[in-house]
Design a protein around this motif. Structure first.
Motif, PDB file in Angstrom:
ATOM      1  N   SER A  52       0.828  -1.197   0.000  1.00  0.00           N
ATOM      2  CA  SER A  52       0.000   0.000   0.000  1.00  0.00           C
ATOM      3  C   SER A  52       0.872   1.259   0.000  1.00  0.00           C
ATOM      4  O   SER A  52       2.085   1.196   0.180  1.00  0.00           O
ATOM      5  N   SER A  53       0.227   2.384  -0.181  1.00  0.00           N
ATOM      6  CA  SER A  53       0.960   3.632  -0.344  1.00  0.00           C
ATOM      7  C   SER A  53       1.825   3.979   0.868  1.00  0.00           C
ATOM      8  O   SER A  53       2.922   4.516   0.715  1.00  0.00           O
ATOM      9  N   ASN A  54       1.345   3.668   2.053  1.00  0.00           N
ATOM     10  CA  ASN A  54       2.148   3.959   3.257  1.00  0.00           C
ATOM     11  C   ASN A  54       2.815   2.718   3.844  1.00  0.00           C
ATOM     12  O   ASN A  54       3.436   2.787   4.893  1.00  0.00           O
ATOM     13  N   GLY A  55       2.693   1.606   3.141  1.00  0.00           N
ATOM     14  CA  GLY A  55       3.400   0.399   3.551  1.00  0.00           C
ATOM     15  C   GLY A  55       2.737  -0.431   4.622  1.00  0.00           C
ATOM     16  O   GLY A  55       3.328  -1.412   5.091  1.00  0.00           O
ATOM     17  N   ASP A  56       1.522  -0.085   5.003  1.00  0.00           N
ATOM     18  CA  ASP A  56       0.905  -0.803   6.121  1.00  0.00           C
ATOM     19  C   ASP A  56       0.185  -2.084   5.700  1.00  0.00           C
ATOM     20  O   ASP A  56      -0.193  -2.887   6.553  1.00  0.00           O
ATOM     21  N   ARG A  57      -0.009  -2.258   4.406  1.00  0.00           N
ATOM     22  CA  ARG A  57      -0.615  -3.491   3.912  1.00  0.00           C
ATOM     23  C   ARG A  57       0.245  -4.080   2.814  1.00  0.00           C
ATOM     24  O   ARG A  57       0.653  -3.379   1.886  1.00  0.00           O
ATOM     25  N   ILE A  58       0.510  -5.371   2.935  1.00  0.00           N
ATOM     26  CA  ILE A  58       1.372  -6.079   2.007  1.00  0.00           C
ATOM     27  C   ILE A  58       0.760  -7.438   1.708  1.00  0.00           C
ATOM     28  O   ILE A  58       0.241  -8.107   2.605  1.00  0.00           O
ATOM     29  N   TYR A  59       0.838  -7.842   0.442  1.00  0.00           N
ATOM     30  CA  TYR A  59       0.336  -9.151   0.045  1.00  0.00           C
ATOM     31  C   TYR A  59       1.357  -9.825  -0.869  1.00  0.00           C
ATOM     32  O   TYR A  59       2.054  -9.161  -1.631  1.00  0.00           O
ATOM     33  N   TYR A  60       1.396 -11.127  -0.772  1.00  0.00           N
ATOM     34  CA  TYR A  60       2.330 -11.925  -1.563  1.00  0.00           C
ATOM     35  C   TYR A  60       1.601 -13.039  -2.276  1.00  0.00           C
ATOM     36  O   TYR A  60       0.616 -13.582  -1.777  1.00  0.00           O
ATOM     37  N   ALA A  61       2.146 -13.412  -3.419  1.00  0.00           N
ATOM     38  CA  ALA A  61       1.720 -14.654  -4.045  1.00  0.00           C
ATOM     39  C   ALA A  61       2.179 -15.811  -3.178  1.00  0.00           C
ATOM     40  O   ALA A  61       3.231 -15.739  -2.526  1.00  0.00           O
ATOM     41  N   GLU A  62       1.397 -16.879  -3.186  1.00  0.00           N
ATOM     42  CA  GLU A  62       1.738 -18.035  -2.350  1.00  0.00           C
ATOM     43  C   GLU A  62       3.117 -18.601  -2.696  1.00  0.00           C
ATOM     44  O   GLU A  62       3.834 -19.082  -1.818  1.00  0.00           O
ATOM     45  N   SER A  63       3.480 -18.518  -3.953  1.00  0.00           N
ATOM     46  CA  SER A  63       4.730 -19.125  -4.418  1.00  0.00           C
ATOM     47  C   SER A  63       5.973 -18.432  -3.860  1.00  0.00           C
ATOM     48  O   SER A  63       7.062 -19.011  -3.883  1.00  0.00           O
ATOM     49  N   VAL A  64       5.819 -17.194  -3.369  1.00  0.00           N
ATOM     50  CA  VAL A  64       6.993 -16.461  -2.870  1.00  0.00           C
ATOM     51  C   VAL A  64       6.885 -16.137  -1.385  1.00  0.00           C
ATOM     52  O   VAL A  64       7.854 -15.614  -0.804  1.00  0.00           O
ATOM     53  N   LYS A  65       5.767 -16.434  -0.787  1.00  0.00           N
ATOM     54  CA  LYS A  65       5.542 -16.095   0.619  1.00  0.00           C
ATOM     55  C   LYS A  65       6.606 -16.754   1.495  1.00  0.00           C
ATOM     56  O   LYS A  65       6.899 -17.945   1.344  1.00  0.00           O
ATOM     57  N   GLY A  66       7.197 -15.969   2.391  1.00  0.00           N
ATOM     58  CA  GLY A  66       8.244 -16.479   3.265  1.00  0.00           C
ATOM     59  C   GLY A  66       9.643 -16.382   2.681  1.00  0.00           C
ATOM     60  O   GLY A  66      10.629 -16.560   3.406  1.00  0.00           O
ATOM     61  N   ARG A  67       9.738 -16.102   1.387  1.00  0.00           N
ATOM     62  CA  ARG A  67      11.049 -15.973   0.743  1.00  0.00           C
ATOM     63  C   ARG A  67      11.312 -14.563   0.226  1.00  0.00           C
ATOM     64  O   ARG A  67      12.456 -14.106   0.221  1.00  0.00           O
ATOM     65  N   VAL A  79      10.713   1.418  -4.518  1.00  0.00           N
ATOM     66  CA  VAL A  79      10.162   0.190  -3.960  1.00  0.00           C
ATOM     67  C   VAL A  79      11.181  -0.919  -4.192  1.00  0.00           C
ATOM     68  O   VAL A  79      11.911  -0.907  -5.192  1.00  0.00           O
ATOM     69  N   TYR A  80      11.238  -1.849  -3.248  1.00  0.00           N
ATOM     70  CA  TYR A  80      12.236  -2.910  -3.290  1.00  0.00           C
ATOM     71  C   TYR A  80      11.563  -4.272  -3.264  1.00  0.00           C
ATOM     72  O   TYR A  80      10.446  -4.440  -2.783  1.00  0.00           O
ATOM     73  N   LEU A  81      12.309  -5.264  -3.777  1.00  0.00           N
ATOM     74  CA  LEU A  81      11.894  -6.657  -3.629  1.00  0.00           C
ATOM     75  C   LEU A  81      13.131  -7.453  -3.229  1.00  0.00           C
ATOM     76  O   LEU A  81      14.022  -7.668  -4.058  1.00  0.00           O
ATOM     77  N   GLN A  82      13.176  -7.833  -1.974  1.00  0.00           N
ATOM     78  CA  GLN A  82      14.256  -8.690  -1.476  1.00  0.00           C
ATOM     79  C   GLN A  82      13.858 -10.137  -1.729  1.00  0.00           C
ATOM     80  O   GLN A  82      12.803 -10.580  -1.263  1.00  0.00           O
ATOM     81  N   MET A  83      14.692 -10.834  -2.462  1.00  0.00           N
ATOM     82  CA  MET A  83      14.390 -12.220  -2.834  1.00  0.00           C
ATOM     83  C   MET A  83      15.438 -13.142  -2.240  1.00  0.00           C
ATOM     84  O   MET A  83      16.621 -13.043  -2.587  1.00  0.00           O
ATOM     85  N   ASN A  84      15.018 -14.009  -1.347  1.00  0.00           N
ATOM     86  CA  ASN A  84      15.908 -14.971  -0.704  1.00  0.00           C
ATOM     87  C   ASN A  84      15.518 -16.394  -1.084  1.00  0.00           C
ATOM     88  O   ASN A  84      14.418 -16.631  -1.581  1.00  0.00           O
ATOM     89  N   SER A  85      16.416 -17.309  -0.831  1.00  0.00           N
ATOM     90  CA  SER A  85      16.158 -18.732  -1.125  1.00  0.00           C
ATOM     91  C   SER A  85      15.613 -18.912  -2.532  1.00  0.00           C
ATOM     92  O   SER A  85      14.610 -19.604  -2.749  1.00  0.00           O
ATOM     93  N   LEU A  86      16.273 -18.296  -3.479  1.00  0.00           N
ATOM     94  CA  LEU A  86      15.781 -18.316  -4.859  1.00  0.00           C
ATOM     95  C   LEU A  86      15.789 -19.726  -5.431  1.00  0.00           C
ATOM     96  O   LEU A  86      16.678 -20.536  -5.150  1.00  0.00           O
ATOM     97  N   LYS A  87      14.774 -19.986  -6.247  1.00  0.00           N
ATOM     98  CA  LYS A  87      14.606 -21.273  -6.906  1.00  0.00           C
ATOM     99  C   LYS A  87      14.698 -21.075  -8.409  1.00  0.00           C
ATOM    100  O   LYS A  87      14.469 -19.964  -8.924  1.00  0.00           O
ATOM    101  N   ILE A  88      14.982 -22.149  -9.102  1.00  0.00           N
ATOM    102  CA  ILE A  88      15.078 -22.080 -10.565  1.00  0.00           C
ATOM    103  C   ILE A  88      13.778 -21.548 -11.153  1.00  0.00           C
ATOM    104  O   ILE A  88      13.795 -20.765 -12.113  1.00  0.00           O
ATOM    105  N   GLU A  89      12.674 -21.920 -10.565  1.00  0.00           N
ATOM    106  CA  GLU A  89      11.369 -21.475 -11.093  1.00  0.00           C
ATOM    107  C   GLU A  89      11.083 -20.001 -10.836  1.00  0.00           C
ATOM    108  O   GLU A  89      10.063 -19.474 -11.295  1.00  0.00           O
ATOM    109  N   ASP A  90      11.955 -19.309 -10.120  1.00  0.00           N
ATOM    110  CA  ASP A  90      11.833 -17.857  -9.961  1.00  0.00           C
ATOM    111  C   ASP A  90      12.400 -17.103 -11.157  1.00  0.00           C
ATOM    112  O   ASP A  90      12.269 -15.872 -11.240  1.00  0.00           O
ATOM    113  N   THR A  91      13.039 -17.826 -12.060  1.00  0.00           N
ATOM    114  CA  THR A  91      13.602 -17.194 -13.254  1.00  0.00           C
ATOM    115  C   THR A  91      12.505 -16.529 -14.065  1.00  0.00           C
ATOM    116  O   THR A  91      11.510 -17.159 -14.426  1.00  0.00           O
ATOM    117  N   ALA A  92      12.678 -15.233 -14.328  1.00  0.00           N
ATOM    118  CA  ALA A  92      11.664 -14.460 -15.045  1.00  0.00           C
ATOM    119  C   ALA A  92      12.174 -13.041 -15.232  1.00  0.00           C
ATOM    120  O   ALA A  92      13.185 -12.643 -14.640  1.00  0.00           O
TER     121      ALA A  92
END
Length: 122
Positions: A52-67, A79-92
């Protein structure tokens, strides 16, 4: 017109990390919802995360949740996207998007960056 420029993509081994950034030209950046989508070869452009605009609400796709973690710095119009524990299927190609509605629906976002390639190798 909002101009968005992504950076931070690259080649990484499975299990590694990358941080994507998306810088916006618009001084009213703080009023926009921001999101990340990704598109693998031959596939649709899929929702990854939004904030959200002030950062108080965030949603993730199930495939990336927790990573993956989305965040924003309104003072830097970024805006940033920190990606950890990357998998081959994250290639895009990863795209950032700006809009006025917090949604995972691609067509509801009004402005898009040019994309940045993320390749995860085995």
């Amino acid at each position: 017109q909002v101009q968005l420029v992504e950076s931070g993509g690259g080649l990484v081994q499975a299990g590694g990390s990358l941080r994507l950034s998306c810088a916006a030209s618009e001084r009213t950046f703080s009023s926009y919802v921001m999101a990340w989508f990704r598109q693998a070869p031959g596939k649709e452009r899929d929702f990854v995360a939004d904030i959200s605009s002030n950062g108080d609400r965030i949603y993730y796709a199930e495939s990336v949740k927790g990573r993956f973690t989305i965040s924003r710095d309104n003072a830097k119009n970024t805006v940033y996207l920190q990606m950890n524990s990357l998998k081959i299927e994250d290639t895009a190609v990863y795209y950032c998007a700006a809009g006025r509605l917090l949604t995972s629906v691609r067509d509801r976002y009004d402005w898009w960056g040019q994309g940045t390639q993320v390749t995860v190798s085995s």
